[in-house]
Design a protein around this motif. Structure first.
Motif, PDB file in Angstrom:
ATOM      1  N   ALA A 296       0.839  -1.200   0.000  1.00 43.85           N
ATOM      2  CA  ALA A 296       0.000   0.000   0.000  1.00 43.85           C
ATOM      3  C   ALA A 296       0.874   1.251   0.000  1.00 43.85           C
ATOM      4  N   PHE A 297       0.447   2.221  -0.783  1.00 44.44           N
ATOM      5  CA  PHE A 297       1.109   3.524  -0.815  1.00 44.44           C
ATOM      6  C   PHE A 297       0.045   4.594  -0.675  1.00 44.44           C
ATOM      7  N   ASN A 298       0.312   5.586   0.183  1.00 43.70           N
ATOM      8  CA  ASN A 298      -0.595   6.717   0.310  1.00 43.70           C
ATOM      9  C   ASN A 298      -0.478   7.575  -0.937  1.00 43.70           C
ATOM     10  N   LEU A 299      -1.610   8.019  -1.427  1.00 46.18           N
ATOM     11  CA  LEU A 299      -1.629   8.931  -2.561  1.00 46.18           C
ATOM     12  C   LEU A 299      -1.622  10.361  -2.046  1.00 46.18           C
ATOM     13  N   LYS A 300      -1.149  11.274  -2.854  1.00 42.64           N
ATOM     14  CA  LYS A 300      -1.059  12.675  -2.477  1.00 42.64           C
ATOM     15  C   LYS A 300      -2.459  13.267  -2.334  1.00 42.64           C
ATOM     16  N   THR A 301      -2.657  14.045  -1.282  1.00 42.91           N
ATOM     17  CA  THR A 301      -3.948  14.711  -1.083  1.00 42.91           C
ATOM     18  C   THR A 301      -3.930  16.060  -1.805  1.00 42.91           C
ATOM     19  N   THR A 302      -5.118  16.536  -2.131  1.00 48.30           N
ATOM     20  CA  THR A 302      -5.245  17.828  -2.806  1.00 48.30           C
ATOM     21  C   THR A 302      -5.971  18.797  -1.891  1.00 48.30           C
ATOM     22  N   LYS A 303      -6.008  20.056  -2.302  1.00 53.00           N
ATOM     23  CA  LYS A 303      -6.704  21.073  -1.512  1.00 53.00           C
ATOM     24  C   LYS A 303      -8.197  20.800  -1.463  1.00 53.00           C
ATOM     25  N   ASP A 304      -8.754  20.274  -2.555  1.00 54.78           N
ATOM     26  CA  ASP A 304     -10.188  20.012  -2.641  1.00 54.78           C
ATOM     27  C   ASP A 304     -10.579  18.739  -1.905  1.00 54.78           C
ATOM     28  N   ASP A 305      -9.707  17.759  -1.906  1.00 53.42           N
ATOM     29  CA  ASP A 305     -10.023  16.443  -1.334  1.00 53.42           C
ATOM     30  C   ASP A 305      -9.036  16.146  -0.209  1.00 53.42           C
ATOM     31  N   LYS A 306      -9.507  16.263   1.029  1.00 52.15           N
ATOM     32  CA  LYS A 306      -8.651  16.047   2.192  1.00 52.15           C
ATOM     33  C   LYS A 306      -8.690  14.601   2.682  1.00 52.15           C
ATOM     34  N   ASP A 307      -9.452  13.731   2.003  1.00 51.41           N
ATOM     35  CA  ASP A 307      -9.511  12.322   2.399  1.00 51.41           C
ATOM     36  C   ASP A 307      -8.178  11.647   2.097  1.00 51.41           C
ATOM     37  N   ILE A 308      -7.909  10.605   2.860  1.00 50.08           N
ATOM     38  CA  ILE A 308      -6.693   9.834   2.635  1.00 50.08           C
ATOM     39  C   ILE A 308      -7.012   8.718   1.647  1.00 50.08           C
ATOM     40  N   HIS A 309      -6.267   8.691   0.567  1.00 52.54           N
ATOM     41  CA  HIS A 309      -6.458   7.671  -0.456  1.00 52.54           C
ATOM     42  C   HIS A 309      -5.214   6.797  -0.535  1.00 52.54           C
ATOM     43  N   VAL A 310      -5.452   5.541  -0.859  1.00 53.73           N
ATOM     44  CA  VAL A 310      -4.378   4.550  -0.872  1.00 53.73           C
ATOM     45  C   VAL A 310      -4.454   3.751  -2.168  1.00 53.73           C
ATOM     46  N   ILE A 311      -3.293   3.327  -2.651  1.00 52.11           N
ATOM     47  CA  ILE A 311      -3.242   2.397  -3.772  1.00 52.11           C
ATOM     48  C   ILE A 311      -2.464   1.161  -3.323  1.00 52.11           C
ATOM     49  N   LEU A 312      -3.016   0.008  -3.640  1.00 50.97           N
ATOM     50  CA  LEU A 312      -2.341  -1.269  -3.383  1.00 50.97           C
ATOM     51  C   LEU A 312      -1.814  -1.788  -4.713  1.00 50.97           C
ATOM     52  N   VAL A 313      -0.516  -2.063  -4.773  1.00 48.89           N
ATOM     53  CA  VAL A 313       0.069  -2.588  -5.999  1.00 48.89           C
ATOM     54  C   VAL A 313       0.999  -3.749  -5.670  1.00 48.89           C
ATOM     55  N   ASN A 314       1.153  -4.585  -6.645  1.00 50.52           N
ATOM     56  CA  ASN A 314       2.181  -5.606  -6.627  1.00 50.52           C
ATOM     57  C   ASN A 314       2.739  -5.633  -8.042  1.00 50.52           C
ATOM     58  N   ALA A 315       4.045  -5.621  -8.153  1.00 48.69           N
ATOM     59  CA  ALA A 315       4.644  -5.475  -9.473  1.00 48.69           C
ATOM     60  C   ALA A 315       5.820  -6.416  -9.664  1.00 48.69           C
ATOM     61  N   GLN A 316       6.058  -6.727 -10.932  1.00 44.05           N
ATOM     62  CA  GLN A 316       7.216  -7.520 -11.331  1.00 44.05           C
ATOM     63  C   GLN A 316       8.013  -6.724 -12.352  1.00 44.05           C
ATOM     64  N   ILE A 317       9.329  -6.951 -12.336  1.00 50.55           N
ATOM     65  CA  ILE A 317      10.200  -6.354 -13.340  1.00 50.55           C
ATOM     66  C   ILE A 317      10.515  -7.435 -14.355  1.00 50.55           C
ATOM     67  N   GLN A 318      10.310  -7.132 -15.606  1.00 50.66           N
ATOM     68  CA  GLN A 318      10.679  -8.036 -16.692  1.00 50.66           C
ATOM     69  C   GLN A 318      11.927  -7.423 -17.337  1.00 50.66           C
ATOM     70  N   TYR A 319      13.054  -8.139 -17.261  1.00 49.66           N
ATOM     71  CA  TYR A 319      14.322  -7.590 -17.719  1.00 49.66           C
ATOM     72  C   TYR A 319      15.047  -8.587 -18.615  1.00 49.66           C
ATOM     73  N   PHE A 320      16.039  -8.083 -19.342  1.00 47.40           N
ATOM     74  CA  PHE A 320      16.804  -8.917 -20.263  1.00 47.40           C
ATOM     75  C   PHE A 320      17.814  -9.762 -19.499  1.00 47.40           C
ATOM     76  N   VAL A 321      17.887 -11.051 -19.833  1.00 49.59           N
ATOM     77  CA  VAL A 321      18.824 -11.967 -19.192  1.00 49.59           C
ATOM     78  C   VAL A 321      20.257 -11.628 -19.607  1.00 49.59           C
ATOM     79  N   LYS A 322      20.441 -11.329 -20.882  1.00 53.04           N
ATOM     80  CA  LYS A 322      21.764 -10.956 -21.392  1.00 53.04           C
ATOM     81  C   LYS A 322      21.701  -9.518 -21.880  1.00 53.04           C
ATOM     82  N   PHE A 323      22.684  -8.742 -21.443  1.00 56.19           N
ATOM     83  CA  PHE A 323      22.735  -7.338 -21.817  1.00 56.19           C
ATOM     84  C   PHE A 323      24.198  -6.963 -22.015  1.00 56.19           C
ATOM     85  N   ASP A 324      24.510  -6.309 -23.125  1.00 60.68           N
ATOM     86  CA  ASP A 324      25.894  -5.927 -23.412  1.00 60.68           C
ATOM     87  C   ASP A 324      26.451  -5.030 -22.319  1.00 60.68           C
TER      88      ASP A 324
END
Length: 168
Positions: A65-93
């Motif tokens: 979970a990461f807190n999202l930035k609040t704005t002047k208009d919206d003082k509520d606390i918003h959260v995003i839940l993410v899970n991520a993978q990195i796809q990368y090259f096995v061989k790289f010069d």
């Protein structure tokens, strides 16, 4: 009579020349596809690497979970839940062991993801294109970080895959 036959021959020659020109032009358009230099510059060839050329590394062990930035208009606390993978090259010069490089920098790569989401508002995340924009931005930041002390240029990280994406 001779004047009429000369003009008639000239007229037939002009018609024959125009017919031949039209045939050559239509053949050129037919075989060349009618593409001009401006159109050819817009066409990009996308090459997708083979699955054996890529490896995956999980950034977080679970949904994070990461807190999202609040704005002047919206003082509520918003959260995003993410899970991520990195796809990368096995061989790289220029890099002997790409897996070791990714794992050695895994903490900083996770920090890049967290910092990115903490700078977004709930409206940014609600946007239908938000996931694609996040994928492109995070990929760019990770590649800049990973390649800053390497002599070779290019992108080590091929893609960011969001396994989970939930905001509230």
């Amino acid at each position: 009579m001779e004047g009429k036959s000369t003009s008639f021959i000239i007229l037939i020659c002009v018609v024959a020349f125009l017919s031949l020109s039209l045939a050559l032009l239509s053949g050129y358009v037919l075989f060349m596809g009618g593409s001009s230099k401006g159109q050819a510059a817009d066409n990009k060839t996308i090459t997708v690497p083979k699955d054996s050329d890529l490896a995956l590394e999980q950034i977080f062990s679970s949904n994070t979970a990461f807190n999202l930035k609040t704005t002047k208009d919206d003082k509520d606390i918003h959260v995003i839940l993410v899970n991520a993978q990195i796809q990368y090259f096995v061989k790289f010069d220029g890099i002997k062991n790409t897996t070791a490089k990714i794992q050695a920098n895994k903490g900083k790569l996770a920090e890049i993801v967290g910092t990115y989401f903490q700078n977004l508002t709930i409206d940014d995340v609600k946007n239908p294109e938000a996931k694609e924009k996040a994928r492109a931005d995070i990929k760019k930041m990770m590649n800049e970080y990973l390649m800053q002390n390497e002599k070779s240029d290019g992108e080590l990280v091929y893609n960011i895959i969001f396994d989970y994406w939930f905001y509230q």
